[in-house]
Write an enzyme that holds these catalytic residues in place. Structure first.
Site, short mmCIF file in Angstrom:
data_model
loop_
_atom_site.label_atom_id
_atom_site.label_comp_id
_atom_site.label_asym_id
_atom_site.label_seq_id
_atom_site.Cartn_x
_atom_site.Cartn_y
_atom_site.Cartn_z
N ASP A 103 41.98 42.42 41.34
CA ASP A 103 40.59 42.33 41.79
C ASP A 103 40.09 40.88 41.71
OD1 ASP A 103 40.54 45.06 42.10
OD2 ASP A 103 39.71 45.43 40.09
N1 URA Z 1 43.41 47.67 37.83
C1 URA Z 1 42.14 47.27 38.10
O1 URA Z 1 41.19 48.01 37.90
N2 URA Z 1 41.96 46.05 38.61
C2 URA Z 1 42.96 45.17 38.84
O2 URA Z 1 42.72 44.05 39.29
C3 URA Z 1 44.27 45.60 38.53
C4 URA Z 1 44.47 46.86 38.03
#
Ligand code: URA
Length: 244
Positions: A103
């Protein structure tokens, strides 16, 4: 003769899934003829073009990078809002792309490459590549919740597979906890959703490990090439898991 989407992915142009989308959109031509069939087979001598650009089938020069992604960077090759991408952080003219996603606000380990085959292997759910995250979450994470999480929980109508969870520390002053979680799936926002479903908000999330790879020696924003040995181990890990 090989399926066209496989050849496009192995050339490093894009992933197999994106290649399939391009074929459906009518953007792929073989020897000047538009192809709209996903199973279409091509040989080494066929000239494949995508949007008029020739795909170099014989380009077997692959590049592999391990980046310590900072916060506020998008895991994509381009962004319509012109935000910085993980590819912008790598000094290369090669067309590389991230393997999977982190993310925008997640930090940590991400691989970038132009090797479509390895990328497919690493992201294919059947290969069960383990990823370890350190999450800072609101509240004092309960041992009973750890047990629930380890067994697998329902998120968006999907039950997460059993995983490993460890409580690393509690900070009573800020009423937060650091929890390490190792999963082998990669649904969108999976870790955040797993904590959210038990009533915890994720304040920070960092991927610390991907299979056997760690961030050792890399500060935020720094990257290094994977060694040939590491690439070979990644390939072999995937194959071993596939066979079992
Ligand atoms: N899980 C998440 O919620 N975000 C990420 O960036 C990676 C795994």
């Amino acid at each position: 003769m090989e399926r066209i989407q496989k050849i496009i992915a192995s050339s490093g142009y894009t992933s197999r899934r994106k290649a399939e989308e391009l074929i459906k959109q009518g953007k792929v031509h073989v020897n000047g003829k538009k192809i709209d069939e996903l199973g279409y087979k091509v040989s080494n001598n066929d000239i494949i073009t995508i949007n008029g650009e020739v795909i170099n089938q014989n380009n077997k020069c692959f590049y592999y990078y391990l980046l310590n992604k900072p916060r506020g960077v998008i895991s994509s090759t381009k962004d319509e809002k012109n935000r910085k991408t993980v590819v912008d952080l790598i000094d290369t003219k090669e067309r590389i792309y991230p393997v999977g996603r982190l993310d925008y606000d997640t930090t940590g380990l991400i691989i970038l490459t132009n090797d479509g085959n390895l990328s497919n292997i690493l992201t294919h759910p059947s290969n069960k590549i383990e990823k370890t995250y350190l999450a800072k979450v609101t509240g004092l994470f309960k041992v009973s919740d750890l047990k629930v999480m380890e067994k697998g929980i329902n998120i968006d109508g999907f039950k997460s597979s059993p995983c490993k969870v460890k409580i690393k520390s509690y900070d009573k002053k800020s009423n937060s906890s650091k929890v390490e979680i190792t999963i082998h799936e990669g649904k969108n926002h999976q870790v955040k959703k797993m904590f959210n479903s038990l009533g915890y908000d994720v304040l920070k999330l960092k991927r610390e490990k991907y299979a056997f790879l760690t961030l050792e020696g890399l500060k935020s924003g720094e990257y290094r090439n994977l060694t040939l040995k590491e690439v070979k181990i990644l390939y072999s890990l995937a194959h071993k898991k596939k066979e079992s």
